[in-house]
Design a protein around this motif. Structure first.
Motif, PDB file in Angstrom:
ATOM      1  N   ARG A  22       0.819  -1.219   0.000  1.00 39.66           N
ATOM      2  CA  ARG A  22       0.000   0.000   0.000  1.00 39.66           C
ATOM      3  C   ARG A  22       0.852   1.268   0.000  1.00 39.66           C
ATOM      4  NH1 ARG A  22      -5.276  -2.049   1.431  1.00 39.66           N
ATOM      5  NH2 ARG A  22      -5.089  -4.225   0.790  1.00 39.66           N
ATOM      6  N   SER A  23       2.069   1.194  -0.524  1.00 34.50           N
ATOM      7  CA  SER A  23       2.951   2.368  -0.526  1.00 34.50           C
ATOM      8  C   SER A  23       3.777   2.384  -1.797  1.00 34.50           C
ATOM      9  CB  SER A  23       3.872   2.345   0.692  1.00 34.50           C
ATOM     10  OG  SER A  23       4.934   3.268   0.550  1.00 34.50           O
ATOM     11  N   ARG A  56      -5.277   7.169  -2.825  1.00 31.39           N
ATOM     12  CA  ARG A  56      -4.448   7.607  -1.692  1.00 31.39           C
ATOM     13  C   ARG A  56      -5.350   7.952  -0.504  1.00 31.39           C
ATOM     14  NH1 ARG A  56       0.704   8.784  -2.039  1.00 31.39           N
ATOM     15  NH2 ARG A  56       0.560   9.102  -4.300  1.00 31.39           N
ATOM     16  N   THR A  57      -5.049   7.349   0.650  1.00 29.61           N
ATOM     17  CA  THR A  57      -5.778   7.602   1.902  1.00 29.61           C
ATOM     18  C   THR A  57      -4.750   7.799   3.019  1.00 29.61           C
ATOM     19  OG1 THR A  57      -5.873   5.299   2.635  1.00 29.61           O
ATOM     20  CG2 THR A  57      -7.598   6.025   1.093  1.00 29.61           C
ATOM     21  N   PRO A  58      -5.189   8.259   4.209  1.00 28.84           N
ATOM     22  CA  PRO A  58      -4.236   8.405   5.324  1.00 28.84           C
ATOM     23  C   PRO A  58      -3.545   7.086   5.690  1.00 28.84           C
ATOM     24  CG  PRO A  58      -6.246   9.625   5.795  1.00 28.84           C
ATOM     25  CD  PRO A  58      -6.507   8.841   4.539  1.00 28.84           C
ATOM     26  N   GLY A  59      -4.197   5.992   5.436  1.00 28.91           N
ATOM     27  CA  GLY A  59      -3.600   4.700   5.777  1.00 28.91           C
ATOM     28  C   GLY A  59      -2.782   4.095   4.648  1.00 28.91           C
ATOM     29  N   GLY A  60      -2.631   4.784   3.525  1.00 31.81           N
ATOM     30  CA  GLY A  60      -1.872   4.261   2.397  1.00 31.81           C
ATOM     31  C   GLY A  60      -2.714   4.185   1.150  1.00 31.81           C
ATOM     32  N   ALA A  62      -5.201   2.637  -0.930  1.00 29.63           N
ATOM     33  CA  ALA A  62      -6.279   1.672  -0.737  1.00 29.63           C
ATOM     34  C   ALA A  62      -6.783   1.159  -2.079  1.00 29.63           C
ATOM     35  CB  ALA A  62      -7.428   2.329   0.035  1.00 29.63           C
TER      36      ALA A  62
END
Length: 301
Positions: A22-23, A56-60, A62
């Protein structure tokens, strides 16, 4: 996506890895590429599949529902490619059911085939051996797969044929142990004077004929045979001499209690090799058969 345009392998690898980590930054590190390059690749993949794939989300990064649906097929493709790259049809001699066709001379039926058969029956009971002649069709048979191996002295085989030397052959004379006129060493004078059995077959026979011409030796030929069948019994019950390669000569001498003498004329030695076509060089069953032949007969050197 145009059905004719498939994503590059690197794009599938990117998709697989990004789905897990996820990065983009970590994907770039693991693939050994720069982050801008990975971003370009992701853009191409999105264009191919007509979907953002990752948001792109705060957690990576998605995955989208489309990415969730495609990750399984993507990984199946990658696993199939991995299997393809490491592909090798296994050959288990203990369970294999197969026929191997080997081109060989009739001398090899006596010297090589019994030993081969004993080992094959012990190691591979489901294997069937078939002996075929060495002739002008041998090269085509190896190329087509009609024959798996050819064993002998076959210098006329052309390109695309692999070969491995098994042993070399010199020449000996075979005669009755109780020959009425020959005692001890067989000399050239006695060789000229005695009656001979000539074997017309054999891929090395031309070497003997060339030596006779070169040394100006004319034999008194009493009997000509098409092959080695019956030769031992004929020598045992007559005073005739046979000139033949050492391996078949010593084998017949042992079975028929005959005497073996060095040939009194210099005849060129020749190499006995096993031959196979390049098409089957990596085929597992052919490799097993070649290894067996090499183990059995390379010691004859």
């Amino acid at each position: 996506m145009n059905p004719a345009e498939l994503p590059d392998l690197k794009l599938l690898q990117l998709f697989d890895l990004l789905y897990d980590v996820r990065s983009v930054t970590r994907v770039a590190e693991q693939l050994g590429q720069s982050q801008p390059t990975i971003s370009i690749w992701l853009g191409r993949l999105r264009e191919h599949l007509q979907d953002p794939l990752f948001i792109r989300t705060p957690g990576g990064m998605a995955p989208t529902p489309q990415a969730d649906a495609l990750i399984g097929p993507c990984r199946e493709i990658l696993e199939s490619l991995r299997r393809f790259a490491a592909w090798e049809i296994e050959f288990d001699p203990a369970t294999a059911k197969r026929r191997f066709r080997i081109c060989m001379t009739d001398a090899s039926h006596i010297t090589l085939l019994p030993r081969m058969l004993a080992h094959v029956r012990a190691q591979a009971p489901g294997i069937r051996l078939e002996a075929a002649r060495i002739d002008g069709n041998t090269e085509r048979a190896l190329e087509s797969g009609e024959a798996d191996l050819a064993i002998g002295h076959i210098p006329w085989l052309g390109g695309g044929i692999y070969q491995q030397q098994l042993y070399t052959q010199d020449w000996v004379c075979l005669m009755n142990k109780h020959h009425p006129r020959v005692r001890g060493k067989l000399g050239l004078k006695q060789y000229r004077a005695e009656g001979h059995v000539v074997i017309a077959a054999g891929t090395g026979a031309q070497l003997l004929e060339q030596a006779l011409v070169r040394e100006q030796v004319e034999r008194d030929v009493v009997l000509e045979l098409p092959g080695f069948l019956g030769l031992g019994a004929i020598i045992r019950t007559t005073d005739l001499i046979a000139t033949l390669p050492r391996h078949i000569g010593e084998t017949l001498a042992k079975v028929n209690d005959l005497s073996v003498h060095p040939c009194p004329i210099p005849v060129e030695e020749f190499a006995v090799r096993q031959h196979w076509h390049a098409r089957y060089h990596h085929e597992a069953g052919n490799r097993w058969l070649r290894d067996l032949v090499a183990q059995l007969f390379s010691s004859l050197r």
